[in-house]
Design a protein around this motif. Structure first.
Motif, PDB file in Angstrom:
ATOM      1  N   GLY A  45      65.451  51.524  33.529  1.00 15.19           N
ATOM      2  CA  GLY A  45      64.162  51.370  32.883  1.00 15.19           C
ATOM      3  C   GLY A  45      63.217  50.397  33.569  1.00 15.19           C
ATOM      4  N   THR A  46      63.678  49.723  34.616  1.00 15.27           N
ATOM      5  CA  THR A  46      62.829  48.806  35.380  1.00 15.27           C
ATOM      6  C   THR A  46      62.506  49.445  36.719  1.00 15.27           C
ATOM      7  OG1 THR A  46      63.873  46.889  34.355  1.00 15.27           O
ATOM      8  CG2 THR A  46      62.668  46.498  36.406  1.00 15.27           C
ATOM      9  N   VAL A  47      61.237  49.460  37.094  1.00 11.33           N
ATOM     10  CA  VAL A  47      60.821  50.060  38.356  1.00 11.33           C
ATOM     11  C   VAL A  47      60.812  48.993  39.444  1.00 11.33           C
ATOM     12  CG1 VAL A  47      58.966  51.261  39.569  1.00 11.33           C
ATOM     13  CG2 VAL A  47      59.447  51.808  37.180  1.00 11.33           C
ATOM     14  N   TYR A  48      61.500  49.300  40.542  1.00 12.25           N
ATOM     15  CA  TYR A  48      61.552  48.412  41.708  1.00 12.25           C
ATOM     16  C   TYR A  48      60.909  49.137  42.888  1.00 12.25           C
ATOM     17  CZ  TYR A  48      65.095  45.931  39.008  1.00 12.25           C
ATOM     18  OH  TYR A  48      65.762  45.263  38.038  1.00 12.25           O
ATOM     19  N   LYS A  49      60.296  48.353  43.790  1.00 14.28           N
ATOM     20  CA  LYS A  49      59.751  48.910  45.024  1.00 14.28           C
ATOM     21  C   LYS A  49      60.767  48.648  46.127  1.00 14.28           C
ATOM     22  CE  LYS A  49      54.927  48.302  43.809  1.00 14.28           C
ATOM     23  NZ  LYS A  49      53.631  47.704  44.157  1.00 14.28           N
TER      24      LYS A  49
ATOM     25  N   ASN B 179      55.067  50.468  52.997  1.00 13.36           N
ATOM     26  CA  ASN B 179      55.778  51.729  52.833  1.00 13.36           C
ATOM     27  C   ASN B 179      56.969  51.504  51.918  1.00 13.36           C
ATOM     28  OD1 ASN B 179      54.163  53.232  54.715  1.00 13.36           O
ATOM     29  ND2 ASN B 179      55.205  52.120  56.342  1.00 13.36           N
ATOM     30  N   TYR B 180      56.888  52.029  50.717  1.00 13.49           N
ATOM     31  CA  TYR B 180      57.966  51.823  49.752  1.00 13.49           C
ATOM     32  C   TYR B 180      58.110  53.039  48.857  1.00 13.49           C
ATOM     33  CZ  TYR B 180      54.128  50.834  46.547  1.00 13.49           C
ATOM     34  OH  TYR B 180      52.987  50.930  45.804  1.00 13.49           O
ATOM     35  N   ILE B 181      59.217  53.077  48.153  1.00  3.94           N
ATOM     36  CA  ILE B 181      59.456  54.108  47.157  1.00  3.94           C
ATOM     37  C   ILE B 181      59.752  53.416  45.830  1.00  3.94           C
ATOM     38  CG2 ILE B 181      61.915  54.280  47.708  1.00  3.94           C
ATOM     39  CD1 ILE B 181      61.716  57.284  47.068  1.00  3.94           C
ATOM     40  N   ASN B 182      59.181  53.923  44.763  1.00  2.00           N
ATOM     41  CA  ASN B 182      59.472  53.388  43.431  1.00  2.00           C
ATOM     42  C   ASN B 182      60.803  53.946  42.958  1.00  2.00           C
ATOM     43  OD1 ASN B 182      57.153  51.818  42.992  1.00  2.00           O
ATOM     44  ND2 ASN B 182      55.976  53.635  42.479  1.00  2.00           N
TER      45      ASN B 182
END
Length: 108
Positions: free
Chosen positions: A100-104, A92-95
């Motif tokens: 400019g960098t996508v983290y979970k 269960n995560y949100i982007n």
């Protein structure tokens, strides 16, 4: 709170909430919320006791003692409030896109 915005003698579109939450003369577009939260440059949001932009612009600093160390930065937490890590499966995560960098980010 008492003495909030006391040094903000010039500037526009600023909000200071909390004892000694403050900015610097001439700031614009800043928000400082929390005891001793400081926004001494323009276009910042600092939330938390002792949170600070450290004089950098375009900063979001969230959490007790969260302090920026560069302009155009998002800071969450600090050495005062440690965020732990663990090796667990992430289901269960949100982007979140930061610079400019996508983290979970783990949700639970």
């Amino acid at each position: 709170g008492s003495t909030s915005g006391i040094t903000q003698v010039t500037g526009t579109a600023n909000v200071f909430v909390g004892h000694a939450a403050d900015g610097a003369a001439g700031n614009t577009n800043t928000v400082a919320i929390g005891q001793n939260a400081k926004s001494t440059a323009s276009s910042n949001v600092v939330v938390g006791q002792g949170a600070s932009d450290a004089g950098f612009s375009n900063v979001v600093a969230l959490g007790q003692g969260a302090t920026a160390n560069a302009a155009n930065q998002v800071v969450i937490g600090s050495g005062v409030s440690v965020t732990a890590t663990a090796d667990i499966p992430v289901t269960n995560y949100i982007n979140v896109n930061i610079g400019g960098t996508v983290y979970k980010l783990l949700l639970g």
